[in-house]
Design an enzyme around this catalytic site. Structure first.
Site, PDB file in Angstrom:
ATOM      1  N   LEU A   1       0.805  -1.220   0.000  1.00 48.68           N
ATOM      2  CA  LEU A   1       0.000   0.000   0.000  1.00 48.68           C
ATOM      3  C   LEU A   1       0.837   1.269   0.000  1.00 48.68           C
ATOM      4  O   LEU A   1       0.319   2.376   0.167  1.00 48.68           O
ATOM      5  CB  LEU A   1      -0.967  -0.031   1.179  1.00 48.68           C
ATOM      6  CG  LEU A   1      -1.818  -1.308   1.246  1.00 48.68           C
ATOM      7  CD1 LEU A   1      -2.749  -1.273   2.441  1.00 48.68           C
ATOM      8  CD2 LEU A   1      -2.607  -1.533  -0.027  1.00 48.68           C
ATOM      9  N   CYS A   2       2.141   1.138  -0.199  1.00 46.52           N
ATOM     10  CA  CYS A   2       3.022   2.304  -0.308  1.00 46.52           C
ATOM     11  C   CYS A   2       2.809   3.010  -1.640  1.00 46.52           C
ATOM     12  O   CYS A   2       2.685   2.361  -2.669  1.00 46.52           O
ATOM     13  CB  CYS A   2       4.487   1.865  -0.249  1.00 46.52           C
ATOM     14  SG  CYS A   2       5.200   2.001   1.377  1.00 46.52           S
ATOM     15  N   HIS A   3       2.847   4.322  -1.591  1.00 51.06           N
ATOM     16  CA  HIS A   3       2.743   5.114  -2.811  1.00 51.06           C
ATOM     17  C   HIS A   3       4.094   5.167  -3.520  1.00 51.06           C
ATOM     18  O   HIS A   3       5.100   5.456  -2.877  1.00 51.06           O
ATOM     19  CB  HIS A   3       2.317   6.548  -2.466  1.00 51.06           C
ATOM     20  CG  HIS A   3       0.952   6.630  -1.859  1.00 51.06           C
ATOM     21  ND1 HIS A   3       0.731   6.407  -0.519  1.00 51.06           N
ATOM     22  CD2 HIS A   3      -0.266   6.881  -2.400  1.00 51.06           C
ATOM     23  CE1 HIS A   3      -0.579   6.534  -0.272  1.00 51.06           C
ATOM     24  NE2 HIS A   3      -1.204   6.809  -1.390  1.00 51.06           N
TER      25      HIS A   3
ATOM     26  N   MET B   1       8.818   4.471   5.087  1.00 52.28           N
ATOM     27  CA  MET B   1       8.939   3.095   4.601  1.00 52.28           C
ATOM     28  C   MET B   1      10.171   2.910   3.726  1.00 52.28           C
ATOM     29  O   MET B   1      10.808   1.858   3.751  1.00 52.28           O
ATOM     30  CB  MET B   1       7.678   2.681   3.829  1.00 52.28           C
ATOM     31  CG  MET B   1       6.423   2.588   4.689  1.00 52.28           C
ATOM     32  SD  MET B   1       6.649   1.782   6.304  1.00 52.28           S
ATOM     33  CE  MET B   1       7.256   0.169   5.820  1.00 52.28           C
ATOM     34  N   GLU B   2      10.515   3.953   2.967  1.00 56.32           N
ATOM     35  CA  GLU B   2      11.701   3.859   2.118  1.00 56.32           C
ATOM     36  C   GLU B   2      12.950   3.723   2.994  1.00 56.32           C
ATOM     37  O   GLU B   2      13.856   2.934   2.699  1.00 56.32           O
ATOM     38  CB  GLU B   2      11.804   5.099   1.217  1.00 56.32           C
ATOM     39  CG  GLU B   2      10.866   5.087   0.016  1.00 56.32           C
ATOM     40  CD  GLU B   2       9.384   5.271   0.365  1.00 56.32           C
ATOM     41  OE1 GLU B   2       9.075   5.679   1.515  1.00 56.32           O
ATOM     42  OE2 GLU B   2       8.536   5.007  -0.504  1.00 56.32           O
TER      43      GLU B   2
ATOM     44  N   ASP C   1      23.400 -12.180   4.566  1.00 53.02           N
ATOM     45  CA  ASP C   1      23.701 -13.050   3.427  1.00 53.02           C
ATOM     46  C   ASP C   1      25.200 -13.244   3.230  1.00 53.02           C
ATOM     47  O   ASP C   1      25.677 -14.358   2.984  1.00 53.02           O
ATOM     48  CB  ASP C   1      23.096 -12.444   2.156  1.00 53.02           C
ATOM     49  CG  ASP C   1      23.463 -13.244   0.920  1.00 53.02           C
ATOM     50  OD1 ASP C   1      23.246 -14.473   0.929  1.00 53.02           O
ATOM     51  OD2 ASP C   1      23.968 -12.656  -0.056  1.00 53.02           O
TER      52      ASP C   1
END
Lengths: 156, 156, 156, 156, 156, 156
Positions: free
Chosen positions: E74-76, E110-111, E125
């Protein structure tokens, strides 16, 4: 407070295919976009502002087959052995047929349906400046082969 | 030897929108997938092996709206202000409606059509183990607003 | 030449463009792939097994312009207003020219160079079954305009 | 040189590799970017504003190898067993060499060429604030092994 | 048959930001990965088989910031003006801090969180061959500014 | 001038797995997000403006597993046989557990960790309008099986 989503039943999951044999599997799908006569004539004459509809939609469909697992949440990512996308200009629109082959533990119906859908959407995009009322229909599996369920053909 | 593709006319291009005003634009689209009664009942009861069809298809549709420019060759990448994808279980299948908003120099018809198409494909994927004969149809633009051409509504 | 001397580490960063004005910016780039005569003739005759090289490379280039920020680590993602990719069959190979336009706080040199590179790679892919010795060269910026540094043209 | 003559249309297709054996295949490619002396010195001294060119270009190249099938329309998606990208600062620029390995029914020439190209483009991006006249050249296959056609080496 | 998912309430949607002002917004986030002493020493000495952990994790984090809208449903999607990712080797592991800037109608928390998370995963990793028991923790927003809600700082 | 990055030692590389056997490999991971009581109650009641947190985070996690090689620079792209992502609402937040299976020459720890991380980030995104102080922690490998190193379990 009911948390049905937390139950094991009904929650989305990518089902386990690790016990399935990697065999040759093929799927053939089709779809159609209805286009008004003047716009269809312009496509056939390759005179739309956005350019060559047929070649562009074919490439878009082939590339979309490879993006299927990115788009469809529960699809398994898999190697694709072959993709062809054919476009036929008919009397009232364009028919798209896609054929996808893999050698894997699951089939490629979704890859072929995605190729068909994106090719049809690309036609819409390129022609929408002259016809916004185009309708996409008849996207379906025509035939599949391989795997435990073997050959399947669409009714009629 | 004819090289019509090399001519300036007829070649694919992403048309220039730099002179267009960034205004609020909205598009509403729909599509339908016909599903056999037992499979449709299983979807409504959330009893398919792959899980919750409605929630998964909605998310897939929303995410696909954001991938439109990756899939449709000549679509402009653009910021998206809002996406909603609604699914309604009807007597003979599921209807998907998508609504997309942007504030940009071009519209979001393709984003809404892509959201609709991928939501429908996701339904197919999740239900195909019980019904391979599902058919996707009626993918079309219902309404758009904003931009130079303003409001448009599908006939009837 | 300005080499803002940053902190001692020299660590990679996406530089801040938030203070830059969103203006119309354009970049034009080119590149060339040298191809043996028989293969070049087959491309011109559209007789390669993989199909139409020119149309496919053009679409690949346009789509790659939109993937630039995904590929080049420190590139800013930006809306693209226009992309054209032209291919010209010359005596000893194919020349690709790309033109990209944005209205943003940074330029589109990388988008045009990426479009050019991927179009050239696509030609290689489609023709490599007949000629593995093709060489890609001369990928460079021809011209840019817009932004604080304004117009720039390649020497000679 | 084999030019399987296909149907008259010459339409793009992803050729069928399902009958080919999955064997170890390797490809080595190279490319070069010519850079003005002051900029090249700044890269070697790791004093550019965007940061560490060599490490960033290497990562970009490795990641791009994995994106090849997304970028090149008719490339087969395939598992990649190994990727190395080496960068060597030479007198007049930087040489990039890429080595890719797979165990699959088709080769990885395109993966290695894409890794090389994107590493070179990343160098351009990071250094372009000080030198816009850099030119990328000599992108070519040096060597491949595996598959039906076996070993191949670039002439001279 | 209850179809709560079809109700307007509770269904996933990308909320409408078209009425929000495009202003400068910034977010700073952090996270930590606990690493056993010998592995941490190997990272500091750059002697792991997979190579330079710090530089690779930084690039991965920066690139991930640009993929946020692809990953978080739901992120723009939005233009990003700047990204920095810093890594600090501490006594018991590595701390990652990310800073993202946009000029848009919604923030970039969020970014920044995605950049932080992917940088930490990249460390895991690269080091997992020597230490599988590493634990990632403390991923949180440190500070944000811009937008209607203005400045926010994490407690303590 | 020291150019350690150009040395063979310490440079990032995707290690060669072509000699490893393709066997069934599985990884199980977990992570936790601490959420303030009122927000946690709103998630459980499915009353957040962005919609159904649990279903959306699950889909996001599953899809992210498939994007792992795109995000983590040195991860090998591989077919995925199964993915499940479970979410449990606990007293002080939500616990995410992911399980991934492949049949390949390398393991899927990173795929499971990426699924876990992105599911947690999605929860943050959907709930951040009511609680910006959420903290993600305890992301770790619980168990892996398959491959040369065989079974591994997290201590305690």
């Amino acid at each position: 407070m009911t948390l049905t989503h937390v139950d094991a039943q009904g929650t989305a999951r990518m089902v386990d295919i690790s016990a399935k044999a990697a065999t040759r599997r093929e799927a053939v799908t089709e779809g159609f976009i209805a286009i008004a006569a003047p716009t269809l004539a312009a496509i056939a004459a390759n005179s739309l502002a956005k350019g060559d509809v047929i070649a562009t939609a074919r490439i878009a469909g082939i590339m979309a087959a490879k993006r299927t697992a990115d788009l469809i949440p529960l699809c398994h990512p898999l190697p694709i052995d072959a993709v062809t996308v054919d476009l036929a200009i008919e009397a009232e629109g364009i028919r798209v047929t896609a054929n996808v082959v893999t050698t894997h533990g699951t089939g490629v119906e979704m890859e072929a349906l995605t190729a068909t859908s994106v090719a049809l959407l690309t036609i819409y995009d390129m022609a929408k400046a002259s016809d916004r009322a185009m309708v996409i229909s008849g996207i379906r599996l025509l035939r599949k082969s391989g795997g435990r369920s073997g050959e399947w053909r669409a009714p009629d």
